[in-house]
Structure formats: C-alpha cells, structure tokens
Design a protein around this motif. Structure first.
Motif, PDB file in Angstrom:
ATOM      1  N   SER A  45       0.828  -1.207   0.000  1.00 17.44           N
ATOM      2  CA  SER A  45       0.000   0.000   0.000  1.00 17.44           C
ATOM      3  C   SER A  45       0.863   1.259   0.000  1.00 17.44           C
ATOM      4  O   SER A  45       2.050   1.229   0.309  1.00 17.44           O
ATOM      5  CB  SER A  45      -0.912   0.011   1.228  1.00 17.44           C
ATOM      6  OG  SER A  45      -0.138   0.112   2.414  1.00 17.44           O
ATOM      7  N   PHE A  46       0.226   2.363  -0.342  1.00 20.54           N
ATOM      8  CA  PHE A  46       0.835   3.690  -0.256  1.00 20.54           C
ATOM      9  C   PHE A  46       0.102   4.441   0.845  1.00 20.54           C
ATOM     10  O   PHE A  46      -1.065   4.780   0.713  1.00 20.54           O
ATOM     11  CB  PHE A  46       0.723   4.415  -1.605  1.00 20.54           C
ATOM     12  CG  PHE A  46       1.023   5.893  -1.552  1.00 20.54           C
ATOM     13  CD1 PHE A  46       1.863   6.442  -0.579  1.00 20.54           C
ATOM     14  CD2 PHE A  46       0.481   6.763  -2.502  1.00 20.54           C
ATOM     15  CE1 PHE A  46       2.128   7.803  -0.547  1.00 20.54           C
ATOM     16  CE2 PHE A  46       0.744   8.121  -2.479  1.00 20.54           C
ATOM     17  CZ  PHE A  46       1.565   8.643  -1.489  1.00 20.54           C
ATOM     18  N   LYS A  85      11.471  -3.726  -0.442  1.00 21.26           N
ATOM     19  CA  LYS A  85      10.029  -3.928  -0.490  1.00 21.26           C
ATOM     20  C   LYS A  85       9.256  -3.000   0.438  1.00 21.26           C
ATOM     21  O   LYS A  85       8.035  -2.953   0.391  1.00 21.26           O
ATOM     22  CB  LYS A  85       9.701  -5.390  -0.135  1.00 21.26           C
ATOM     23  CG  LYS A  85      10.186  -6.405  -1.166  1.00 21.26           C
ATOM     24  CD  LYS A  85       9.511  -6.172  -2.510  1.00 21.26           C
ATOM     25  CE  LYS A  85       9.922  -7.226  -3.530  1.00 21.26           C
ATOM     26  NZ  LYS A  85       9.283  -6.990  -4.850  1.00 21.26           N
ATOM     27  N   PHE A  86       9.963  -2.294   1.285  1.00 21.44           N
ATOM     28  CA  PHE A  86       9.313  -1.393   2.235  1.00 21.44           C
ATOM     29  C   PHE A  86      10.070  -0.071   2.188  1.00 21.44           C
ATOM     30  O   PHE A  86      11.226   0.005   2.603  1.00 21.44           O
ATOM     31  CB  PHE A  86       9.356  -2.002   3.631  1.00 21.44           C
ATOM     32  CG  PHE A  86       8.469  -1.313   4.646  1.00 21.44           C
ATOM     33  CD1 PHE A  86       7.653  -0.234   4.306  1.00 21.44           C
ATOM     34  CD2 PHE A  86       8.462  -1.749   5.963  1.00 21.44           C
ATOM     35  CE1 PHE A  86       6.853   0.382   5.251  1.00 21.44           C
ATOM     36  CE2 PHE A  86       7.653  -1.131   6.920  1.00 21.44           C
ATOM     37  CZ  PHE A  86       6.848  -0.073   6.556  1.00 21.44           C
ATOM     38  N   VAL A  87       9.435   0.979   1.653  1.00 16.82           N
ATOM     39  CA  VAL A  87      10.100   2.270   1.458  1.00 16.82           C
ATOM     40  C   VAL A  87       9.445   3.308   2.359  1.00 16.82           C
ATOM     41  O   VAL A  87       8.222   3.453   2.372  1.00 16.82           O
ATOM     42  CB  VAL A  87      10.021   2.724  -0.015  1.00 16.82           C
ATOM     43  CG1 VAL A  87      10.687   4.075  -0.195  1.00 16.82           C
ATOM     44  CG2 VAL A  87      10.662   1.682  -0.920  1.00 16.82           C
ATOM     45  N   LEU A 132       4.841   6.622  -7.689  1.00 13.89           N
ATOM     46  CA  LEU A 132       3.607   6.320  -6.974  1.00 13.89           C
ATOM     47  C   LEU A 132       2.351   6.551  -7.798  1.00 13.89           C
ATOM     48  O   LEU A 132       1.229   6.499  -7.269  1.00 13.89           O
ATOM     49  CB  LEU A 132       3.544   7.157  -5.685  1.00 13.89           C
ATOM     50  CG  LEU A 132       4.615   6.781  -4.644  1.00 13.89           C
ATOM     51  CD1 LEU A 132       4.734   7.861  -3.590  1.00 13.89           C
ATOM     52  CD2 LEU A 132       4.302   5.439  -4.003  1.00 13.89           C
ATOM     53  N   GLY A 133       2.552   6.852  -9.088  1.00 11.86           N
ATOM     54  CA  GLY A 133       1.382   6.922  -9.969  1.00 11.86           C
ATOM     55  C   GLY A 133       0.812   5.530 -10.201  1.00 11.86           C
ATOM     56  O   GLY A 133       1.359   4.517  -9.751  1.00 11.86           O
ATOM     57  N   ARG A 134      -0.292   5.465 -10.915  1.00 11.29           N
ATOM     58  CA  ARG A 134      -0.936   4.169 -11.133  1.00 11.29           C
ATOM     59  C   ARG A 134      -0.021   3.169 -11.818  1.00 11.29           C
ATOM     60  O   ARG A 134      -0.096   1.970 -11.591  1.00 11.29           O
ATOM     61  CB  ARG A 134      -2.202   4.365 -11.962  1.00 11.29           C
ATOM     62  CG  ARG A 134      -3.315   5.045 -11.172  1.00 11.29           C
ATOM     63  CD  ARG A 134      -4.507   5.327 -12.068  1.00 11.29           C
ATOM     64  NE  ARG A 134      -5.595   5.943 -11.311  1.00 11.29           N
ATOM     65  CZ  ARG A 134      -6.694   6.428 -11.866  1.00 11.29           C
ATOM     66  NH1 ARG A 134      -6.842   6.371 -13.178  1.00 11.29           N
ATOM     67  NH2 ARG A 134      -7.636   6.979 -11.117  1.00 11.29           N
ATOM     68  N   GLY A 191       3.619  -0.716  -9.230  1.00 15.95           N
ATOM     69  CA  GLY A 191       3.702  -1.916 -10.049  1.00 15.95           C
ATOM     70  C   GLY A 191       4.490  -3.035  -9.389  1.00 15.95           C
ATOM     71  O   GLY A 191       4.245  -4.214  -9.629  1.00 15.95           O
ATOM     72  N   GLY A 192       5.449  -2.673  -8.528  1.00 14.00           N
ATOM     73  CA  GLY A 192       6.254  -3.688  -7.869  1.00 14.00           C
ATOM     74  C   GLY A 192       5.724  -4.111  -6.527  1.00 14.00           C
ATOM     75  O   GLY A 192       6.404  -4.826  -5.790  1.00 14.00           O
TER      76      GLY A 192
END
Length: 1428
Positions: free
Chosen positions: A594-595, A710-712, A734-736, A742-743
């Motif tokens: 998620s973002f 995997k975690f930013v 972070l765009g679609r 995507g990752g």
C-alpha cells in the motif's frame, strides 16, 4: 624443523639454495675434520683442555643441524632464518678470540688453519643466509611489506627502510609508494580480538576496564620489548665502569702491557655503544608497534559502537575527539609504560653505584629523587584530569567548527558567516583558558624533569664536601667524574619518570573517556519481527514490550506473516522525563503493497513516527511489529556521503547499468547529470554542498529506488522539488503505473502537504499531540468532519478552480538552488607539493612572528643562560678536584658557592623560559593560528568547500592546532635545551682534547647529512599520515549524520569494512613514520658510538698528554652528549612534525584567496543601506568557476516594496539569479544595484549581512560559549535586541508558547528539540529583527503544513509589507498575489510582468508553465495526466 617440514614451499627454485647447501656441507666437512684432528692429536702437539673435544663435537652436531635447518628455512620461509643468523653471528664473534689463541699456541698449524677456514665458511654462510628472498618468492613481492621479508640484521639495523628513504629523497611519495601494511598490524583482526575481550568483561564500568581488556589482548606484544629494554639498561650502566677504567689508565705509562688494556678498552667501547644503539632501536620499534596495534584495535571499536548508538546519544564532537586527540594521547602514554619500571630499576642501580663512590652522601640524591617522583605522582593525577577538561573544551570547539563548515552555504546566505566564526573565536579563547591549568601542571612536570638533573649533583656534592671535612675524605678526579657519569645515568631515568607519569595518567584518562563512550546507551530495536497477533489489551502491550526489550530485532522476516500486514504499531514515545508523549498511537496497521500518506501539522511527530518503524525509538512504550526489515529510507534532510553521484545511488549494491539508467530517468536526474562537467562521476561534496536541495533529495530517492527494497519510508522528500520535477518523480514512483505501485512495494510518506492525498491508499492524520486523529481512505477521511484534514481539503478544492478567477492563499515558494558546477581544484591542492620534501625555513620565522619577537628573544636568552649554567659546572668540578690534590678540602666556600650559584641560575633561567613558552607563547600563537584559519575559511570561495573534503578542513582545526598548542612548545623547549647542552658539551670536550675538536666538524657534517636524508622522506610520510587520517574523520562525521539511513538500509557491515580499509590506509604512513624515527635514533646512536670510540682511541693513545682530569671531562661529556643528542633527536623529530602543522596552516592561508581576490578595493555603504529596496539589474551575465554562463544578459528593475516571484523550469537560472544578489557567484558583466549602490563594489560579507534570506537549509548557530543551541542566540546572533523584542518576534510567528514550555530564550534547539517547521519559523523570527529592506525567500514553506504556511504569509503581509520580496517559486499556486513575475529560461529573462496579465496572454511563458503545473496534478485520480 618439524613445523617447517609441514608448511608449503614458498620460494621458487634459484641458485641461492645451492650456494647455501654447498656452504653448509662444506662447514660440516670442516667440522668433521676438526673433530678427527682434535681426537687424534695429543696435548703435547697442541694444548688440550677438558672442554676441547666436547666443544668440537657440539660444533660438528650444530653444523649438521644448521645444514638441515638452512635447507628447510630457505624453501618454507619468506624471510631469512633468525636462528641461523643469530647462531652464525655469535659463533663468529666468539670464535675470533679462539682463532687468535689457536694461532698463538705453538707451531702446529693444521687445526688453526681448519678453524680459520671454518670461520671463513661461517662468514660466507651468514652472508648467504642474510640475503633476502623477495625476488624468488611465489607470492608477488608487491603484496608483502619489506619488513616481512627482511632478516635479523636488516631488522636490527633497519636496512629494510633504505628503499623508502631513497625514494623519498629522490622524488615525491604517495600512498602507493609505501609498503603494504604488515598482517600483524591489520585493523580487522586486532579490533575483533579487542571486541571479544571487551565483551567478556563482566563489569564494564570498573575503572581501567577497557585498558585491562586491551592489555590482555596485547600483553605478548607489549612484553616483547622487555628484553631489549633490559639490554639497553645493561649496556648503559656499563659506561661508568668504562670511564673509571679509562681514568685509571690515564695515569699509566705508555707500555705494551697498558697499551693492550687500552685496546681492550676500545673494544669494550665498541661493544657497549653498539649495543646501546641496537637495543634502543629494537626496544623503541617494538613499543611503537604496540602503539600502532592499539590504534588499529581501539578506533574500530569506537566506530563499531558509533553504529550501535541510540540516535539521541550521537555526538560528532565526542567520537571525533576520541579517534583523534584521545588516541594520540594514549599513544604517548603507551610508549612510556615500560619506562616506569625500567627507570625505577635504573635509579636503584645508579644509587648503588653512587654509594660505592660517595658513600653516605648518595642518600641526598636518593631522597631528592624520591621527593621528585612522589611530587610528580601527585601532579600526574590532576594533570590527567586537567588534560581531559582541555580535551572536552577542544571537543566543543571542533564540534562547532564541523557544524559551521557543514552549514557554510546557508550561513553565508543568511548573513551569519561573521557571527558564526566570531563564536568560534570565543570558543577558542575559552579553550585556551581551560588549558592554562593543564599547561601549568605540564610545565611544572617539565621543569622538574629539566632542573632535577641540575639540582641533584649540586646538593650531593655539597653533602659530600660536608662529610669529607669530618671524615678526612676528599674529592678526587676519578671520584668526581665517575660520580658525574652516574649522576647522568641517575638523572635520565628520573627525568623519564617525571615525563612518563603525566603521560601515562593522560593515557589512562583517555582510555576512560573511550570506555565511557563504549558504555553509552545503545539503540534498542523495539520492533517485534513477524508476530502473529496484534495486542488487544494494555497487559498485552506490556508483555510484548518486555519481549521486545529482551531480544534485539532479527534481520530476517518471520515465516509467520499475518495476511497482508507489513507493520503495526501501538504505544507511546516520550523524550527524557517529559510528561507529554511525542507520539501516542492507539493502533496503526500498514498493509503490504500500500501507499500510506502521513499528514499533520508542523511538530506533530510525523518524523518520530517513521523512526519508530525503523526501530530507532529505544524508549518506545508499546509494541511495534513488522513483517519485513527489507527497508529503504529517505530522511527529511537528505544524507549523502562525500562520493560521486553514481556511488551515492548504487550504495552497497552491484552495478546494473540498465536498472541504473532507469532509476536516473525515474528520479528525473538525467538532465542534471548532463549539465555537470563530470556527469555522474561528479563529486557530491561534504554534506552534499555541491548539490542543490532538490538534487540531494532526488539522489536520496534514487538510492532508495536502486536498493529494490520492499518497504520504502519517505520523510517529506518531495517538498524541495519544483512542481514539474515533483510531479514527474511522484508519477514515476507512486502513480498508477509507477515503479512502487507496479512492484507492490509498501510505501509510507510523511508530509505536511495534502495535495497528494487522493493518490494514497490510506491516509493517516496526526494531531498536534502526536496521536492519530483519523485514518482511512481519501473518501472516508474527507467525509468525516472535525479533523485537521478539512483545511487542507479546502485548499485542494480551491486550487482546482480556474486560477485566473480565484485568489489563492499567499504562499511564496522557490525551487531548489541551482548546482554549483564542479570547478578546478583550488590552490590548496598545491600544498601537497609545496615543501613536502625540502621543508621551509621561513616557517620557523612565521611561528616566531605569531608568538611575538620579544617573547621569542626572552625564551632563547633563557635557554642560552641555562645551557651555560648547566655545562660549566663540569669544568668547575675539574678545577675543584685538581685543587684538592694540592690542598685537600680548602676554599670549600668558594667551590661550593659558585657551584650552587650555577645550579640556581640554571633553575631560574629554565623557569623563565618555560613560563614564556607554556603560558605566554602558547596562548598568543594558539589564538593567532586559529584566527588565521578562521579568517581564511570564512572568506574562502565556495569552491574550497565543494572540492576539499570536510574532514581535511576539520583536521586543520583539530589535529594541526593540537600539535601547535602542546607538542610544538614541548618540542621547542626540548630542542632548545638539548642543543644548548650539546654545544656546551662539545666545548667541554674540545677543551679536554684539542684533537677531538678536529673531529667535531666531520661529526657535525655526518649529522647534517643524516638529518637531510631523513627529513626529505619523513616530512612526506608525515604529510601522508595527516592526509590519510582525514578520511577517517570524514567517515565518522558522515556516519553520525547518516546513522538512521545506514541502519535502515542495513549497511553496517559495509561501513565496518570501509572503516577498516581507511584505518589500514592511515596506518601505513603512521607506522612507517615511527619506523623512520627509529632509523634516525639508530643512526644517531651509531654516530655517538663512533664519537665515543674516537674519543677513547685519542685519550688512551695520548693519555700522558691529556691527563686524568681532562680525560674525565671528555669521557663524561661523551656519555652526557649521547643522552643529549637523543633528547635533541626526539624533540627535533616532534618539532618537525609539529612545525609541519604551522607550515600547512601557513600554506593554506597564503594559497586560498578570499572571495573577490586579495586586491579588491571595496566600499562599505552606510548602516541604513538598503533603505528602500530598489533593485536594478542591468545586462547581468554570471557564471560559476570554470563553467559556462548560467545567467545571460538579464535586465529588470524591481521597485521598492514590490513582491516578485521568480519562476522557470529546472536549470533555468532562478537560484543563480538569487545567489548573484548575495555575491555567491561571479558577475562577468553588467551590474546589480540596490538603492543605487553597485554590489560589486561592496564586500561579500557586507552584502550578505544587509540583505535577508530565508532558505530551505536552516542554519543553526552553536550557543554562546557552550555546547547547546540556544533560542536567543539563533534569533539574535549579534546580541543587539532586548528579550522583549525577541519574544515579540517569536509571538508574531506563533512559536513563543512552544519555546516558553521548553525553558524560554535559553532553551536548547540542539538536535531534535524543534521540528524542521518550527526551526523555519525560528529563522523567520530572526529575519524579522534584521535591519534591511530586501528579503529573498528560498522555498521557505516547502515542508510546512497549511497552518504554518499561513503564519508565514501573515508575517510577510504585515511585518514585511514595505520590504522588497523576491521568492523563487517552484509551485505556482501562490504567485498570483505577487506584484510581478520574472520567468527565466536557459539563464535568460524571457518575461517580466504582473502575473494576471501574463496569464491572460496566450503566448505567455508564465501561462504555459502555470497550466502545465496545474494539469500535472489531479486530485481525482491521484495520477499525472501525462508524464513530464
């Protein structure tokens, strides 16, 4: 041999092995023949003893063993055999006498002939065995140091240093010219052994625990110096016996019998003085090797601890001082450890020998020695404590210097440059005041060490004379000069103890400081990795907290992952004893992939919340669970090491060219890289000084992207970017269709800007109390009323409307600064070549000038008087002893009175010289050199800070000044005293024998060539030593500033490896310099041995002409002359090292030209300038050093009181235009006039103090003359405003309530006590108190929430209403309220007009920029309409 037989062959085939085998077999054959001859020949033919046959049998057996050992040693050892070389040397030495005896036994010749042949073969063998095998080793010789492959003789005489001495004499040296570091000195195994020993210590707080742990690891190396030290003592104390025997020989006639005694005496002198030379060299080499091992083991432990420190405990000043000043202090103490027991042993021997000469009078020097040693012991403890106090004061100054140099760009823009460096001057004055007590104690100890040898014989001979009157004894020549020689031997260890005790106390104190650092609080990672169930109750929280505290977090994710959660948090975090938590989280879950956007007002704890996810909150009360520690982290203030752009992005990962290019494209760095002279090989500079704020942020983001984690976690990383770049980077990540989306990369972003809210999967709204006020999707949060997100939503919705028909909130913004292009190396780099080989005699004159001529003359005069008063008594004693031959014990008042007066004169002159040097000269020269450095750095061009590593400049303010403060004065007085003594002793020896006077010019010539040969290399090695210590200091400072990032990425092991490599690089010149100093010691000792042998040859051959009196004077002075020259040598070596610091500062100051050049003549407008704020820019063209033009023919006029926005795409020249106002870049043509004054005719510093800038980089000054950052200092650095005025400004920016709660104007703003937004408000309050009419805003509100931005807007409208305001705008929402807009493109002004008029024009560049910006951000879909 058994061990050798089991090892691998290390040598290629060569003729050398055949030669050795032939010689060995030949020796076996000769020994066998001798055995047979001795067995078959009776005693009537040649004299036999009971030991004759057994001796020959043992010799034959030894030759067989020698043959086998030589065969194995040659093939399986990389160096010549120690056993073989020592055996053959002793065999040859002892067999010389046997050979002579055998030839004198009678006419029988076979045995003497064979014995002589055996000696010849042994000589051939020792030559072959001593031959090094570097050229025939299987291992490439370049990987082995010459020390490792050299033999016993090469080691003993330091022949292995010949190649580096010749190279240094002929050419300039670099690190690549030095030998690799010996494996026994490698820092990795040394530090790991110490770390293991330290971990085993049960009570780490016990005094001397660290020293004991270190000693337990290195005791074998330490003990290796015991035997050569005992040998040195034995050889040294043989000298009085030689003198006594020589004086006795002086009264004998020139006959064969006595001449043979003289020849034996000559041989004894050769043996004794040669033994002194070799044993001294070996002892000192071993003890300095131990000191090198100490450095190699302790520094990595300090660095290891630094990487594990709690983030709230980090202090760059402490760690930097520990690895520099404290390590040097420990080194000085370690080399003195053996001197304590050895000196006490020598004192006991000297007293016993004195008792044999003077009887009961020897009790006087014994009592005097005891008093001096006890007094020194009492001085040693407070000396160590005062030294620690001085080191603390130095530490604070160095920390302040590091902070100021790291913030130099923002300090100059803010007009605080002069204030900052004036604070450094105050800290320097405070440091010298603190060090005064230490200098007094050290000077006292040094006085005792110098004066004790003068006073001791005076009081002893007075006591002896008193006893002699009553006992009928008298002072004879033999007794006088034998006693004098014993006094010399007594005084040397007594002086050594006086010097050693304070040094050892200082070393133990520094060990204690390091021990305290190693015991400081470490980070406790409170995260629980892979827990299956979130806590439901407070009891569960307590249990989980205990679990988290009892075990450190694993770096491997648990297999028991819960659904789609990647992290969860529940609990509170307090600072120290604060009653109110910084964050108070009831429950927060983060879904995998998620973002999440974390929003909240300034100072609400967003950054603290992110630190909790990183495990950086050691005192967190609650539970933090995570199912992944595969984290990438970007700090709010980007951390970048001083490396190239490519290295910063790649980090600790392998280079993948395709993915690397993709990362550059994603982070919009390609255009920047194309504009840099060296592309992605361009240096970032210390603290990223050569990069703009936005570039630093994008490099930080690129590093996180390249890591493929995997975690930013991103902490407000988009605030410093212009709108176009921000949208491009955000869309790409972070765009679609972004990389993170995507990752399926989990992303948490903290921000005060709600414009990206709809792009997020989850939104977390924090309140001012650090709690989560609301959480959910954009729709869920926006539908609920009563949360702080409402204001932000209103702003978002307002900005969606037609901008030409809507008034936006006034929010002046600006793009990141344009980069300062890389320029050519500044003149400081020339220092590497200047005076490295030959030195510079003008440096001594330069130092004398800094101390003032009168003080230098007083010091020199004192030393001349001292030398006379110390040397003349030996001649006076000779006259006294000769008078006693004629009339025993007559005129004692005259003899004793003059003798005592000379001693008193020596003490007074020494006291005066020491006071001048340690109290007066140190203070004056210390202030002078620091002021010179500060002035040079404060006025230096920005290229210095861009191209010269931060650690190099810090090294000048730390190690160079330390050398000048303490080591140089001590060395100077040592050289002055020793040279004065040496000259006086030469005069005494010349008086004793005119023939020795003929020899002195040749001896002095030898000394001259030795020092010339030595110094041409040692200066360069010392330069390399200092040069390669700087990266160590830089790494420590970079590590402390980027500790969170290093731990988040898991780069600790890479950091350890880098530290070991940098330390090993610095150890190479450091250890080699110690070895070269031992070579010099050996050379001087051998010359002294030559002088002693010449003296004994002359005195024994011409003894009837010289007489016993002058022979005593000559031989006693030779003994003292050796000690004097050694002392002079030691002090001279240290003086050359210390004076090198003066040379570096002198060259630095002379080679760095100030901004504008040295010949620039400038005006200084009145105090009211600028009074209106009229800015006239005419045909302005400007460039950075060694780069093309960045501004081209810009002309515009800004009327007083106008608000002007400067906008344009990245690289258009916006920031360059702002920097030109502050004279931060060079104006090639045209002019900038402010209120009619051409700023090119005004000094750089004056322009910056009269214009006001509020930049994105927040410059914070160090408080008063202490270690805290006070509010008062940062708001009013000049100290010109009252508390009421300061408080009024703080109230105006709505910061006073928060400041008042923290303690008012004296509250600290050091560390994390205030958030970035609060610091920005603090700087705005500072600007409000400045007297000016021009304000430049540099993205001042980029990282602020809407409420805080509104505060700044209100202050701008009210307080700065009549000021001229220039704002460099990244985001163009707020520029419609400005009076004028200037649009730049490719360094040219393409539009200048009112914003609404420009928007109304179809062909307007501003309209194009504005619409492009508006179209790129949509709040409905959370994605860009099109890629930038």
């Amino acid at each position: 041999m058994w061990q050798l037989a089991r090892t691998q062959v290390k040598v290629r085939h060569s003729p050398l092995r055949s030669y050795k085998a032939s010689a060995s077999l030949g020796l076996v054959g000769i020994e066998l023949a001798l055995l047979i001859l001795w067995a078959v020949t009776d005693s009537s033919t040649i004299t036999h003893t009971r030991a004759s046959l057994p001796t020959v049998t043992l010799s034959f057996a030894a030759s067989l063993g020698l043959c086998l050992l030589s065969w194995y040693e040659h093939a399986r050892s990389i160096r010549p055999s120690f056993i073989i070389e020592v055996y053959l040397f002793l065999s040859i030495l002892l067999n010389l006498a046997r050979t002579r005896t055998l030839w004198m036994l009678g006419p029988y010749r076979p045995i003497p002939i064979l014995f002589t042949i055996s000696m010849g073969i042994q000589f051939a063998m020792i030559t072959l065995e001593a031959t090094e095998k570097r050229n025939i080793l299987k291992t490439p010789k370049e990987t082995l140091p010459k020390e490792a492959t050299s033999g016993t003789f090469s080691h003993s005489l330091f022949f292995w240093l010949t190649s580096i001495l010749l190279s240094g004499y002929r050419s300039l040296l670099s690190l690549h010219d030095l030998d690799p570091l010996h494996e026994r000195l490698a820092s990795k195994p040394l530090s790991e052994a110490l770390q293991i020993a330290w971990d085993k210590v049960p009570d780490k707080s016990r005094p001397f625990a660290l020293f004991n742990a270190w000693f337990s690891v290195q005791w074998t190396s330490f003990a290796s110096a015991v035997f050569p030290r005992l040998c040195q003592t034995a050889f040294t104390f043989a000298q009085p016996f030689l003198i006594s025997r020589a004086i006795a020989l002086a009264v004998t006639p020139q006959t064969t019998e006595y001449n043979n005694v003289g020849y034996g005496l000559i041989g004894a002198y050769i043996l004794v003085y040669g033994g002194i030379a070799i044993s001294t060299g070996q002892y000192e080499w071993r003890i300095y090797s131990v000191a090198t091992k100490m450095r190699g083991s302790v520094i990595p432990c300090i660095y290891n601890k630094t990487l594990r420190l709690d983030s709230g405990q980090c202090s760059s000043s402490t760690a930097l001082t520990l690895i520099s000043t404290d390590i040097e202090t420990i080194t000085q103490g370690i080399v003195m450890l053996h001197e304590t027991w050895a000196s006490l042993l020598e004192i006991a021997l000297a007293v016993w020998l004195l008792y044999r000469q003077l009887g009961g009078a020897c009790g006087v020097p014994v009592g005097f020695a005891i008093v001096v040693i006890i007094g020194t012991g009492f001085i040693a403890v407070p000396t160590g404590k005062q030294q620690a106090t001085w080191i603390d004061a130095s530490q604070k100054r160095v920390a302040a210097t590091s902070h100021i140099l790291g913030s130099i760009k923002s300090l100059r823009l803010s007009g605080l440059n002069e204030y900052a460096f004036s604070f450094l001057e105050k800290l320097r004055i405070k440091e010298l005041e603190v060090s005064r007590k230490f200098r007094l104690l050290l000077g006292t100890a040094l006085m005792l060490s110098i004066c004790a040898p003068v006073i001791s014989p005076v009081v002893t001979f007075i006591a002896f004379a008193g006893i002699a009157v009553n006992s009928g004894d008298t002072l004879t020549i033999s007794k006088a000069f034998t006693s004098l020689s014993l006094f010399a031997l007594l005084n040397k260890p007594m002086t050594t103890v006086i010097i050693a005790l304070p040094s050892i106390a200082g070393a133990l104190t520094s060990f204690g400081r390091i021990q305290d650092y190693l015991n400081s609080t470490e980070r406790i990672d409170q995260r629980v990795i892979g827990s299956r169930r979130p806590p439901d109750t407070e009891e569960d929280i307590d249990k989980d907290t205990e679990k988290a505290q009892s075990s450190s977090a694993s770096k491997e994710a648990s297999e028991g992952e819960i659904g789609d959660l990647i992290a969860s948090m529940q609990g509170k975090f307090f600072v120290a004893e604060s009653e109110k938590p910084i964050i108070d989280i009831t429950q927060w879950d983060i879904k995998r992939g998620s973002f999440t956007l974390v929003l909240g007002p300034v100072g609400c704890g967003k950054s603290t919340l992110l630190k909790a996810l990183l495990g950086e909150l050691s005192s967190f009360r609650g539970v933090i669970r995570t199912w992944s520690t595969d984290i990438a982290y970007c700090e709010q203030a980007p951390w970048l090491p001083n490396c190239t752009v490519k290295e910063a992005i790649i980090g600790d990962y392998d280079y993948n060219s395709l993915f690397y290019e993709k990362v550059l494209q994603i982070c919009a760095l390609q255009q920047d890289i194309q504009g840099w002279p060296n592309g992605d090989d361009s240096s970032i500079g210390s603290k990223g000084i050569s990069m703009s704020g936005g570039q630093k942020q994008r490099l930080s983001i690129a590093r996180a992207v390249y890591s493929k984690r995997k975690f930013v976690i991103l902490d407000d990383v988009f605030s410093g970017l212009d709108a176009t770049t921000e949208n491009e980077v955000f869309h790409n990540l972070l765009g679609r269709e972004g990389l993170f989306r995507g990752g399926e990369i989990t992303t948490v972003v903290a921000s005060s800007d709600a414009r990206r809210a709809k792009s997020a999967d989850r939104i977390v709204i924090m309140n001012k109390d650090g709690g989560i006020e609301d959480e959910g999707t954009f729709e869920e949060v926006s539908d609920r009323a009563g949360n702080i997100f409402d204001t932000a939503l209103d702003v978002v919705n307002t900005r969606k409307n037609d901008p030409r028909n809507t008034q936006s909130s006034k929010r002046p913004l600006m793009r990141e600064s344009d980069p300062i292009p890389s320029s050519g190396a500044p003149a400081i780099n020339a220092e590497a070549e200047l005076s490295r080989q030959t030195g510079d005699s003008a440096v001594y004159k330069f130092y004398a000038k800094s101390a003032k001529l009168i003080n230098s003359l007083i010091f020199i005069s004192s030393m001349v008087v001292f030398a006379f008063c110390d040397a003349f008594p030996s001649l006076w004693l000779k006259w006294w002893a000769e008078a006693n031959i004629r009339e025993p014990n007559s005129d004692l008042g005259k003899w004793l009175g003059v003798y005592a007066a000379l001693g008193f004169g020596a003490v007074v002159s020494c006291l005066l010289g020491a006071w001048e040097l340690f109290i007066v000269i140190i203070t004056q020269s210390g202030l002078y050199f620091h002021s010179l450095l500060s002035k040079t750095v404060s006025c230096a061009p920005m290229s210095l800070f861009t191209l010269v590593d931060h650690g190099v400049t810090i090294n000048r303010f730390s190690q160079d000044l330390q050398l000048i403060d303490m080591e140089l004065p001590a060395s100077a007085i040592g050289v002055a005293v020793a040279l004065s003594f040496a000259i006086a002793q030469c005069v005494m020896m010349s008086i004793a024998s005119k023939y020795i006077a003929i020899v002195f010019p040749f001896i002095l010539m030898v000394f001259y060539f030795i020092q010339r040969f030595y110094l041409r290399t040692s200066r360069q090695i010392r330069f390399l030593d200092i040069e390669h210590k700087a990266p160590l200091y830089s790494q420590m400072m970079e590590t402390l500033s980027g500790l969170l990032s290093i731990r988040a990425f898991g780069w600790e092991e890479a950091a350890y490896t880098t530290n070991w490599r940098l330390l090993d690089d610095s150890q190479r010149p450091n250890y080699l310099l110690y070895c070269l100093q031992r070579w010099l010691t050996l050379s001087v000792d051998l010359v002294i041995a030559l002088l002693a042998v010449i003296m004994i040859i002359i005195t024994t051959t011409l003894r009837e002409q010289i007489g016993p009196g002058y022979m005593g004077v000559a031989l006693t002075n030779v003994l003292a002359f050796g000690s004097t020259l050694k002392a002079a040598l030691t002090s001279w070596v240290m003086l050359e090292i210390s004076i090198g610091a003066v040379a570096r500062i002198k060259n630095f100051a002379s080679l760095i030209e100030p901004e504008g050049g040295v010949n620039e003549v400038l005006d200084r407008p009145g105090t009211g300038w600028p009074s209106h704020g009229l800015i006239e820019i005419t045909n302005l063209s400007a460039s950075y050093p060694n780069s093309g033009r960045v501004l081209k023919d810009i002309s515009m006029t800004i009327q007083p009181g106008q608000k002007v926005a400067i906008c344009g795409r990245t690289g258009s020249g916006k920031s360059s235009l702002a920097l030109s106002l502050f004279r931060m870049i060079d104006i090639e043509q045209g002019s900038i006039k402010i209120d009619g004054v051409d700023i090119s005719q005004v000094s750089h510093s004056h322009v910056r103090t009269r214009l006001v800038a509020v930049s994105q980089d927040i410059p914070v000054l160090e408080g008063s003359v202490g270690s805290t950052y006070s509010v008062r200092l940062n708001v009013d650095p000049a100290g010109t405003f009252s508390d009421e005025q300061i408080i009024h400004a703080l109230v105006k920016v709505q910061l006073w309530p928060s400041i008042e709660r923290r303690g008012g104007l004296d509250a600290s703003v050091e560390g994390n006590s205030l958030s970035q937004g609060q610091l920005q408000l603090l700087i705005l309050a500072r600007s409000m108190l400045r007297s000016s009419r021009v304000l430049v805003l540099d993205e001042a509100t980029s990282s602020l929430d809407e409420h805080t931005s509104a505060i700044i807007d209100e202050v701008l409208r009210s307080w700065f209403a009549d000021w001229t305001v220039l704002a460099i705008a990244h985001k163009l929402d707020s520029v419609l309220d400005f009076d004028m807009v200037a649009v730049l493109d490719d360094g040219r002004l393409v539009e200048f007009g009112q914003p609404r008029e420009l928007l109304a024009r179809d062909d307007s560049k501003f309209r194009s920029l504005y619409e492009h910006t508006k179209n790129e951000v949509t709040y409905e879909g959370g994605d860009s309409a099109e890629a930038s």
